[in-house]
Design a protein around this motif. Sequence first.
Motif, PDB file in Angstrom:
ATOM      1  N   GLY A   1      30.395  47.708  35.011  1.00  8.72           N
ATOM      2  CA  GLY A   1      30.689  46.283  35.183  1.00  8.72           C
ATOM      3  C   GLY A   1      32.157  45.965  35.037  1.00  8.72           C
ATOM      4  O   GLY A   1      32.863  46.575  34.238  1.00  8.72           O
ATOM      5  N   MET A   2      32.600  45.015  35.858  1.00  9.70           N
ATOM      6  CA  MET A   2      33.955  44.506  35.713  1.00  9.70           C
ATOM      7  C   MET A   2      33.935  43.434  34.631  1.00  9.70           C
ATOM      8  O   MET A   2      32.904  42.820  34.376  1.00  9.70           O
ATOM      9  CB  MET A   2      34.430  43.878  37.027  1.00  9.70           C
ATOM     10  CG  MET A   2      34.325  44.789  38.217  1.00  9.70           C
ATOM     11  SD  MET A   2      35.710  45.897  38.332  1.00  9.70           S
ATOM     12  CE  MET A   2      35.338  46.782  39.819  1.00  9.70           C
ATOM     13  N   SER A   3      35.081  43.192  34.040  1.00  6.51           N
ATOM     14  CA  SER A   3      35.189  42.172  33.012  1.00  6.51           C
ATOM     15  C   SER A   3      34.982  40.790  33.619  1.00  6.51           C
ATOM     16  O   SER A   3      35.353  40.539  34.761  1.00  6.51           O
ATOM     17  CB  SER A   3      36.569  42.276  32.375  1.00  6.51           C
ATOM     18  OG  SER A   3      36.865  41.107  31.690  1.00  6.51           O
TER      19      SER A   3
ATOM     20  N   ALA B   1      44.929  44.032  32.405  1.00  8.80           N
ATOM     21  CA  ALA B   1      45.327  45.081  33.357  1.00  8.80           C
ATOM     22  C   ALA B   1      46.762  45.523  33.100  1.00  8.80           C
ATOM     23  O   ALA B   1      47.098  46.694  33.276  1.00  8.80           O
ATOM     24  CB  ALA B   1      45.178  44.574  34.782  1.00  8.80           C
TER      25      ALA B   1
ATOM     26  N   ALA C   1      47.191  48.409  30.975  1.00  6.61           N
ATOM     27  CA  ALA C   1      46.976  49.734  31.585  1.00  6.61           C
ATOM     28  C   ALA C   1      48.307  50.467  31.735  1.00  6.61           C
ATOM     29  O   ALA C   1      48.392  51.676  31.495  1.00  6.61           O
ATOM     30  CB  ALA C   1      46.312  49.585  32.953  1.00  6.61           C
TER      31      ALA C   1
ATOM     32  N   PRO D   1      43.274  46.207  42.352  1.00  8.23           N
ATOM     33  CA  PRO D   1      43.180  44.748  42.560  1.00  8.23           C
ATOM     34  C   PRO D   1      43.913  43.952  41.484  1.00  8.23           C
ATOM     35  O   PRO D   1      43.320  43.183  40.732  1.00  8.23           O
ATOM     36  CB  PRO D   1      41.667  44.493  42.496  1.00  8.23           C
ATOM     37  CG  PRO D   1      41.157  45.565  41.591  1.00  8.23           C
ATOM     38  CD  PRO D   1      42.040  46.762  41.779  1.00  8.23           C
ATOM     39  N   ILE D   2      45.207  44.142  41.390  1.00 12.87           N
ATOM     40  CA  ILE D   2      46.015  43.417  40.407  1.00 12.87           C
ATOM     41  C   ILE D   2      47.220  42.817  41.129  1.00 12.87           C
ATOM     42  O   ILE D   2      47.596  43.294  42.192  1.00 12.87           O
ATOM     43  CB  ILE D   2      46.533  44.345  39.283  1.00 12.87           C
ATOM     44  CG1 ILE D   2      47.243  45.580  39.893  1.00 12.87           C
ATOM     45  CG2 ILE D   2      45.421  44.767  38.356  1.00 12.87           C
ATOM     46  CD1 ILE D   2      48.160  46.270  38.960  1.00 12.87           C
TER      47      ILE D   2
ATOM     48  N   TYR E   1      43.336  54.632  32.616  1.00 11.84           N
ATOM     49  CA  TYR E   1      44.335  53.860  33.373  1.00 11.84           C
ATOM     50  C   TYR E   1      43.674  53.211  34.596  1.00 11.84           C
ATOM     51  O   TYR E   1      43.801  52.002  34.836  1.00 11.84           O
ATOM     52  CB  TYR E   1      45.468  54.803  33.790  1.00 11.84           C
ATOM     53  CG  TYR E   1      46.436  54.245  34.799  1.00 11.84           C
ATOM     54  CD1 TYR E   1      47.163  53.086  34.537  1.00 11.84           C
ATOM     55  CD2 TYR E   1      46.626  54.877  36.030  1.00 11.84           C
ATOM     56  CE1 TYR E   1      48.056  52.583  35.473  1.00 11.84           C
ATOM     57  CE2 TYR E   1      47.525  54.388  36.963  1.00 11.84           C
ATOM     58  CZ  TYR E   1      48.237  53.241  36.683  1.00 11.84           C
ATOM     59  OH  TYR E   1      49.117  52.730  37.607  1.00 11.84           O
TER      60      TYR E   1
ATOM     61  N   ARG F   1      41.106  50.405  33.660  1.00 10.42           N
ATOM     62  CA  ARG F   1      41.759  49.174  33.177  1.00 10.42           C
ATOM     63  C   ARG F   1      42.300  48.369  34.353  1.00 10.42           C
ATOM     64  O   ARG F   1      42.250  47.136  34.353  1.00 10.42           O
ATOM     65  CB  ARG F   1      42.887  49.510  32.204  1.00 10.42           C
ATOM     66  CG  ARG F   1      42.392  49.903  30.822  1.00 10.42           C
ATOM     67  CD  ARG F   1      43.551  49.909  29.838  1.00 10.42           C
ATOM     68  NE  ARG F   1      43.230  50.605  28.614  1.00 10.42           N
ATOM     69  CZ  ARG F   1      42.488  50.101  27.627  1.00 10.42           C
ATOM     70  NH1 ARG F   1      41.975  48.906  27.732  1.00 10.42           N
ATOM     71  NH2 ARG F   1      42.270  50.815  26.528  1.00 10.42           N
ATOM     72  N   LEU F   2      42.848  49.056  35.361  1.00  7.68           N
ATOM     73  CA  LEU F   2      43.377  48.345  36.526  1.00  7.68           C
ATOM     74  C   LEU F   2      42.276  47.583  37.260  1.00  7.68           C
ATOM     75  O   LEU F   2      42.530  46.574  37.903  1.00  7.68           O
ATOM     76  CB  LEU F   2      44.052  49.322  37.504  1.00  7.68           C
ATOM     77  CG  LEU F   2      45.364  49.958  37.065  1.00  7.68           C
ATOM     78  CD1 LEU F   2      45.907  50.854  38.162  1.00  7.68           C
ATOM     79  CD2 LEU F   2      46.408  48.910  36.715  1.00  7.68           C
ATOM     80  N   TYR F   3      41.060  48.120  37.182  1.00 10.07           N
ATOM     81  CA  TYR F   3      39.944  47.480  37.885  1.00 10.07           C
ATOM     82  C   TYR F   3      39.149  46.540  36.965  1.00 10.07           C
ATOM     83  O   TYR F   3      38.053  46.109  37.315  1.00 10.07           O
ATOM     84  CB  TYR F   3      39.031  48.533  38.510  1.00 10.07           C
ATOM     85  CG  TYR F   3      39.596  49.077  39.800  1.00 10.07           C
ATOM     86  CD1 TYR F   3      39.146  48.641  41.036  1.00 10.07           C
ATOM     87  CD2 TYR F   3      40.625  50.012  39.792  1.00 10.07           C
ATOM     88  CE1 TYR F   3      39.685  49.120  42.220  1.00 10.07           C
ATOM     89  CE2 TYR F   3      41.182  50.504  40.971  1.00 10.07           C
ATOM     90  CZ  TYR F   3      40.695  50.050  42.183  1.00 10.07           C
ATOM     91  OH  TYR F   3      41.236  50.529  43.348  1.00 10.07           O
ATOM     92  N   GLY F   4      39.696  46.252  35.795  1.00 10.01           N
ATOM     93  CA  GLY F   4      39.088  45.267  34.911  1.00 10.01           C
ATOM     94  C   GLY F   4      37.850  45.741  34.181  1.00 10.01           C
ATOM     95  O   GLY F   4      37.068  44.925  33.686  1.00 10.01           O
ATOM     96  N   VAL F   5      37.647  47.058  34.099  1.00 11.30           N
ATOM     97  CA  VAL F   5      36.502  47.557  33.327  1.00 11.30           C
ATOM     98  C   VAL F   5      36.878  47.494  31.845  1.00 11.30           C
ATOM     99  O   VAL F   5      37.933  47.998  31.462  1.00 11.30           O
ATOM    100  CB  VAL F   5      36.168  49.025  33.717  1.00 11.30           C
ATOM    101  CG1 VAL F   5      35.014  49.559  32.875  1.00 11.30           C
ATOM    102  CG2 VAL F   5      35.850  49.125  35.202  1.00 11.30           C
TER     103      VAL F   5
END
Lengths: 273, 279
Positions: free
Chosen positions: A2-4, A15, A18, A103-104, B120, B123-127
């Motif tokens: 799942g995405m946040s 993000a 990261a 996707p940022i 990394y 995190r970029l994909y919002g997990v």
Amino acid sequence: MGMSNSPGFLQEAKASYAFVERNLNLTKRYWGWELAFFVYSVASSLSVVYIGKAQGTDTRPLVLYLGIGTLVWAYLSSVFDSISQMIAWERWEGTIEYTFMAPISRMTHMLGTSLFSVVYGLLRAIALFVVLAAFVQLDLSRMNVVGALVVVLVGSLGFIGVGIMAAILPLMFTERGAEMTFMISSILLLVSGVYYPISVLPGWMQLLAKISPATYVLDGMRRTVIQGQGLASLGDVLLPLAVTGVVSIPLGVWVFLQAEHYAKRTGRLKRSG
Amino acid sequence: MVQTDAVVVDDIVKRFGGERRRILPFRRPRREQSAPVLAVDHVSLRIRKNEIYGVLGANGSGKSTLIRLISTLLIPDGGRVEIFGHDVIREEKVVKRMLNRVSVEASFFKKLSPVENLMYATRLYGVPGSEARREIPRILEALGIEPDRFNRPLEQMSRGMQQKVAIARAFLTSPVLLLLDEPTTGLDPRSKLDVQEFILRLRRDHDATVLLTTHDMAEADALCDRMAILESGRIVVEGTPAELKARAATPEHPEPTLEEAFMHFTGHSLEEMEEAAAS
């Protein structure tokens, strides 16, 4: 997975972490090079302050002047290099396409990279200061700590903006971009009064010094550390630095986006090396 | 039942070289320009939801350029690409959230470990970090990577292992469209089978749509529901593997292989085309 479900800005902030975590991990994995660069920084900084120490009898003001120069430059160049080389580094590692596919927003990318650069640069400069202080006596009795901290932090904004603008060079020029950013860093070192007052430079170089944010950071740091000046008397330094930061960061991101568009149109968003 | 198009590529064109635009306003364009190369030449295709669609072609046929155009890494000179109804240029961020890609190079920070690289990426994909920390070891283990490898630098792993970590990266971000650009090239037979099995699992368990470029005919035959053959940036034929083979059949040779069908439609074998591309 799942995405946040956090709101957009919070997701972007997460993000950006990261990049902080990734760069921290890279720093740990390349610890041998980190040590080598630090030893080089210590050796070159000590060489400069010993040149000062060799000049006459009461050399403490000169040693302090040079010590500030070497420490401030160690910090600023570290910030500039980590931001301006972020694209060259990813090209070299071969990860550039994956980072640009994520996707940022580009602002998030820059924010994360800059945040790490500032914290890393500060810690490195503090470590360098500790080593320098062990070798030479630095007279900090008049230092205005708050003033110095404000100058460094406000000055960092301008350097982040300039670094982002320089980062477009490796994006647009796949073969020579990294070398170009290195040259910008070298010119900033020459004209910004790191080891000497800018008044000794030829007239045209003084013009370059006037537009380099490093000139104002160094001036501000010397006035707060050597003369103990407070924030009230630092308007002529803080104002240009604040304006540079406020203008250069959004401008840098905008310029970067144009360069990214160009790279995607011409097929330059690829790995090399 | 209504078939949903996952990917619509409509008359897309991409050229490289022959650039005459000025980078800087005061700089004259160079007199001698390299001749433009038409990498993708008016390509149109539609990929249905949950389909595995293959693009076959030799090196230099335009497969990777097509993948880059779909994955927002290149801007087309003409035509349009839509992913589940979203335009890749106008709605770039929405599109990016839906896709991931595995390319022929694993493309990782080689000094970092699989776990560090995957943290990394996720995190970029919002997990969320806690979820990623829980899922990463599970997926790596499912791909046959020993736990004692999880925290060692990737540069100490074989190419096959690295490619499995790349598959894990794509899997962890739950893409609804997975772009696979020659994912098994150069892998040993065991690793190749593992990766192919994982692709099928991703489609089955996660309802993903897959676009696979390959020059491995057996792989394409085994995995793809439909496929197109790309030559010099143009699609020369499209259909199911069975349709392509049937269309290439002759009275003398009624049951051609996919390799033979490829030769029938392009006039060359894959090896000949790759030698020509290399020279």
